[in-house]
Design a protein around this motif. Structure first.
Motif, PDB file in Angstrom:
ATOM      1  N   HIS A 205      37.052   7.423   4.866  1.00  0.00           N
ATOM      2  CA  HIS A 205      35.792   6.690   4.691  1.00  0.00           C
ATOM      3  C   HIS A 205      35.578   5.674   5.816  1.00  0.00           C
ATOM      4  CE1 HIS A 205      32.890   4.574   1.634  1.00  0.00           C
ATOM      5  NE2 HIS A 205      32.285   5.004   2.721  1.00  0.00           N
ATOM      6  N   ARG A 206      36.641   4.949   6.177  1.00  0.00           N
ATOM      7  CA  ARG A 206      36.500   3.966   7.255  1.00  0.00           C
ATOM      8  C   ARG A 206      36.163   4.641   8.577  1.00  0.00           C
ATOM      9  NH1 ARG A 206      41.436  -0.050   5.698  1.00  0.00           N
ATOM     10  NH2 ARG A 206      42.654   1.760   6.332  1.00  0.00           N
ATOM     11  N   GLU A 207      36.806   5.768   8.869  1.00  0.00           N
ATOM     12  CA  GLU A 207      36.532   6.485  10.118  1.00  0.00           C
ATOM     13  C   GLU A 207      35.107   7.032  10.128  1.00  0.00           C
ATOM     14  OE1 GLU A 207      40.669   5.795   9.717  1.00  0.00           O
ATOM     15  OE2 GLU A 207      39.258   6.749   8.322  1.00  0.00           O
ATOM     16  N   PHE A 208      34.625   7.481   8.985  1.00  0.00           N
ATOM     17  CA  PHE A 208      33.241   7.943   8.889  1.00  0.00           C
ATOM     18  C   PHE A 208      32.280   6.799   9.193  1.00  0.00           C
ATOM     19  CE2 PHE A 208      29.383   8.330   6.280  1.00  0.00           C
ATOM     20  CZ  PHE A 208      28.864   9.517   6.775  1.00  0.00           C
ATOM     21  N   PHE A 209      32.547   5.629   8.636  1.00  0.00           N
ATOM     22  CA  PHE A 209      31.690   4.473   8.882  1.00  0.00           C
ATOM     23  C   PHE A 209      31.745   4.069  10.357  1.00  0.00           C
ATOM     24  CE2 PHE A 209      30.364   0.062   8.859  1.00  0.00           C
ATOM     25  CZ  PHE A 209      29.329   0.045   7.947  1.00  0.00           C
ATOM     26  N   MET A 210      32.939   4.091  10.950  1.00  0.00           N
ATOM     27  CA  MET A 210      33.070   3.783  12.382  1.00  0.00           C
ATOM     28  C   MET A 210      32.282   4.773  13.223  1.00  0.00           C
ATOM     29  SD  MET A 210      37.136   2.861  12.519  1.00  0.00           S
ATOM     30  CE  MET A 210      37.178   2.902  14.312  1.00  0.00           C
ATOM     31  N   LEU A 211      32.291   6.043  12.829  1.00  0.00           N
ATOM     32  CA  LEU A 211      31.529   7.068  13.547  1.00  0.00           C
ATOM     33  C   LEU A 211      30.044   6.737  13.521  1.00  0.00           C
ATOM     34  CD1 LEU A 211      31.400   9.841  14.973  1.00  0.00           C
ATOM     35  CD2 LEU A 211      31.289  10.899  12.702  1.00  0.00           C
ATOM     36  N   LEU A 212      29.541   6.287  12.375  1.00  0.00           N
ATOM     37  CA  LEU A 212      28.135   5.897  12.290  1.00  0.00           C
ATOM     38  C   LEU A 212      27.827   4.737  13.236  1.00  0.00           C
ATOM     39  CD1 LEU A 212      27.450   6.038   8.424  1.00  0.00           C
ATOM     40  CD2 LEU A 212      26.968   7.787  10.148  1.00  0.00           C
ATOM     41  N   VAL A 252      17.194  12.020  21.647  1.00  0.00           N
ATOM     42  CA  VAL A 252      17.716  10.761  21.120  1.00  0.00           C
ATOM     43  C   VAL A 252      16.863  10.264  19.960  1.00  0.00           C
ATOM     44  CG1 VAL A 252      18.155   8.334  21.669  1.00  0.00           C
ATOM     45  CG2 VAL A 252      18.817  10.116  23.285  1.00  0.00           C
ATOM     46  N   VAL A 253      15.540  10.383  20.084  1.00  0.00           N
ATOM     47  CA  VAL A 253      14.642   9.949  19.008  1.00  0.00           C
ATOM     48  C   VAL A 253      14.882  10.773  17.742  1.00  0.00           C
ATOM     49  CG1 VAL A 253      12.231   9.848  18.284  1.00  0.00           C
ATOM     50  CG2 VAL A 253      12.887   9.026  20.558  1.00  0.00           C
ATOM     51  N   VAL A 254      15.029  12.093  17.902  1.00  0.00           N
ATOM     52  CA  VAL A 254      15.301  12.960  16.745  1.00  0.00           C
ATOM     53  C   VAL A 254      16.646  12.596  16.116  1.00  0.00           C
ATOM     54  CG1 VAL A 254      15.756  15.336  16.035  1.00  0.00           C
ATOM     55  CG2 VAL A 254      13.874  14.846  17.618  1.00  0.00           C
ATOM     56  N   PHE A 255      17.645  12.364  16.959  1.00  0.00           N
ATOM     57  CA  PHE A 255      18.967  11.977  16.463  1.00  0.00           C
ATOM     58  C   PHE A 255      18.886  10.658  15.691  1.00  0.00           C
ATOM     59  CE2 PHE A 255      23.332  10.599  16.524  1.00  0.00           C
ATOM     60  CZ  PHE A 255      24.078  11.757  16.561  1.00  0.00           C
ATOM     61  N   ALA A 256      18.164   9.691  16.251  1.00  0.00           N
ATOM     62  CA  ALA A 256      18.023   8.392  15.591  1.00  0.00           C
ATOM     63  C   ALA A 256      17.274   8.522  14.276  1.00  0.00           C
ATOM     64  CB  ALA A 256      17.299   7.416  16.519  1.00  0.00           C
ATOM     65  N   TYR A 257      16.312   9.423  14.225  1.00  0.00           N
ATOM     66  CA  TYR A 257      15.521   9.642  13.005  1.00  0.00           C
ATOM     67  C   TYR A 257      16.414  10.060  11.843  1.00  0.00           C
ATOM     68  CZ  TYR A 257      12.067  11.772   9.878  1.00  0.00           C
ATOM     69  OH  TYR A 257      11.307  12.106   8.784  1.00  0.00           O
ATOM     70  N   GLY A 258      17.421  10.889  12.133  1.00  0.00           N
ATOM     71  CA  GLY A 258      18.344  11.293  11.081  1.00  0.00           C
ATOM     72  C   GLY A 258      19.447  10.276  10.834  1.00  0.00           C
ATOM     73  N   LEU A 259      19.862   9.566  11.893  1.00  0.00           N
ATOM     74  CA  LEU A 259      21.027   8.692  11.803  1.00  0.00           C
ATOM     75  C   LEU A 259      20.749   7.341  11.144  1.00  0.00           C
ATOM     76  CD1 LEU A 259      23.969   7.834  12.725  1.00  0.00           C
ATOM     77  CD2 LEU A 259      22.850   6.983  14.804  1.00  0.00           C
ATOM     78  N   LEU A 260      19.711   6.645  11.591  1.00  0.00           N
ATOM     79  CA  LEU A 260      19.538   5.247  11.214  1.00  0.00           C
ATOM     80  C   LEU A 260      19.384   5.013   9.711  1.00  0.00           C
ATOM     81  CD1 LEU A 260      17.370   3.933  14.190  1.00  0.00           C
ATOM     82  CD2 LEU A 260      19.855   3.888  13.872  1.00  0.00           C
ATOM     83  N   PRO A 261      18.666   5.865   8.967  1.00  0.00           N
ATOM     84  CA  PRO A 261      18.640   5.657   7.506  1.00  0.00           C
ATOM     85  C   PRO A 261      20.016   5.788   6.873  1.00  0.00           C
ATOM     86  CG  PRO A 261      16.837   7.091   8.189  1.00  0.00           C
ATOM     87  CD  PRO A 261      17.724   6.931   9.379  1.00  0.00           C
ATOM     88  N   ILE A 262      20.850   6.698   7.389  1.00  0.00           N
ATOM     89  CA  ILE A 262      22.211   6.851   6.859  1.00  0.00           C
ATOM     90  C   ILE A 262      23.021   5.591   7.128  1.00  0.00           C
ATOM     91  CG2 ILE A 262      24.345   8.181   7.053  1.00  0.00           C
ATOM     92  CD1 ILE A 262      22.675  10.603   7.774  1.00  0.00           C
ATOM     93  N   VAL A 263      22.868   5.024   8.335  1.00  0.00           N
ATOM     94  CA  VAL A 263      23.584   3.796   8.685  1.00  0.00           C
ATOM     95  C   VAL A 263      23.164   2.656   7.764  1.00  0.00           C
ATOM     96  CG1 VAL A 263      23.938   2.051  10.473  1.00  0.00           C
ATOM     97  CG2 VAL A 263      23.911   4.478  11.084  1.00  0.00           C
TER      98      VAL A 263
END
Length: 347
Positions: A205-212, A252-263
């Motif tokens: 879990h910690r490594e997953f959070f660090m990856l984010l 990058v915009v597409v990647f951020a679109y999926g990533l930032l809500p998860i973060v």
């Protein structure tokens, strides 16, 4: 002789009686642990019909969309909220839902390698040409977050997420979950990540959070640099460079679109010591009766009221006995040792 036989028979009956009691107790403990996935639990009534917006994260439907994006369809991932008592409209689907889940980690890896290649042979030379530093130094600086990201991805996707050791009794382990994807119960289970094809639990879990966090730094840096270079080389003779930079910026915009809500979602979960799996079980949520000035646990609602008020559920810290306030929650998440085989993840 008859007396000896009688005593032996009595002893056998006592042993059988003790064995039956142990089996009964074990069954009751298993029943308590898995009660959240039963049809009469709140999680079994999780409303799946609202079309949330995962970029807003203002309502419960929005959060549900983020979790769907991480896990895929819940019934395929063994989620406790897979059962429903009422038929609901189809959930939001994305282009990723039609792809074989086994290909998603490959797509993520290839996209990151493509981005790293673009940085090495396009952005770094352009930055060096604009006086931002020696080319090799820039490439080393760019390589570090990519190497760290690939290392964390490899670890989080390949490590045992925290299954109970073989032969170890897994009864009454709080915060654990028996997923259909794994043969044994996972301690401190958070969710199943379809982008890594692995469960996220006690051991990763910690490594997953660090990856984010690493992904967030990479996305932020890429957005800044791409926009800067597009402005710096905005001339007709540089149209090839402009097209390549625009393509990378789009990625990058597409990647951020999926990533930032998860973060955002996982930062909130860690700050209040709540697991995604517990969010789906609705254990810590209430609805407010503004007229009476009272609150009611969502598990006490009937199905119709549960669905009607789904987006008004409010997190109630007093219902989450693991929530010790955000400073202590962060300390527990980052500092409690996890790799001892006797660590059950009950923190």
């Amino acid at each position: 002789m008859a007396s000896a036989c009688f005593l032996a028979l009595q002893q056998q009956q006592l042993v059988e009686s003790d064995s039956d009691e142990l089996l009964s107790t074990s069954a009751e403990l298993n029943e308590d642990i898995d009660s959240a996935s039963r049809p009469d639990s709140p999680s079994s009534r999780t409303h799946r019909g609202n079309n949330g917006n995962r970029n807003r994260l203002r309502t419960r439907s929005d959060v549900q969309e983020v979790i769907r994006f991480m896990e895929g369809e819940e019934e395929d991932m063994g989620s406790p909220s897979a059962k429903t008592e009422t038929e609901a409209p189809a959930a939001n689907t994305t282009c990723w839902d039609s792809i074989d889940p086994r290909l998603l980690p490959v797509i993520l890896t290839v996209s990151l390698l493509s981005s790293a290649t673009c940085w090495f042979f396009l952005q770094c030379p352009l930055l060096s040409e604009n006086g931002m530093g020696p080319l090799n130094a820039l490439r080393v600086g760019v390589a570090l977050p990519f190497v760290l990201a690939f290392g964390l991805m490899a670890f989080a996707s390949q490590v045992d997420p925290g299954m109970v050791p073989e032969g170890y009794p897994d009864l009454a382990i709080e915060r654990s979950y028996l997923s259909s994807q794994f043969p044994r119960r996972i301690r401190r289970y958070d969710h199943f990540c379809r982008w890594l094809l692995n469960g996220i639990g006690l051991y990763n879990h910690r490594e997953f959070f660090m990856l984010l966090m690493v992904f967030t730094v990479m996305v932020t840096g890429s957005l800044i640099v791409d926009v800067y270079l597009l402005a710096a080389f905005f001339r007709p003779e540089h149209w090839v460079v402009e097209c390549l930079l625009a393509a990378h910026l789009t990625y990058v915009v597409v990647f951020a679109y999926g990533l930032l809500p998860i973060v955002r979602l996982h930062v909130a979960f860690v700050s209040r010591n709540e697991l995604a799996n517990e969010w789906k079980d609705d254990l810590n949520y209430v609805v407010d009766d503004l007229e009476a000035g009272t609150s009611k646990w969502v598990g006490e609602l009937d199905i119709e009221e549960f669905n009607d008020k789904f987006d008004t559920f409010r997190y109630e810290p007093t219902r989450n006995r693991w929530d010790k306030g955000w400073p202590m929650n962060c300390y527990l998440f980052w500092c409690v040792p996890r790799w001892d085989k006797h660590q059950m993840g009950e923190f």
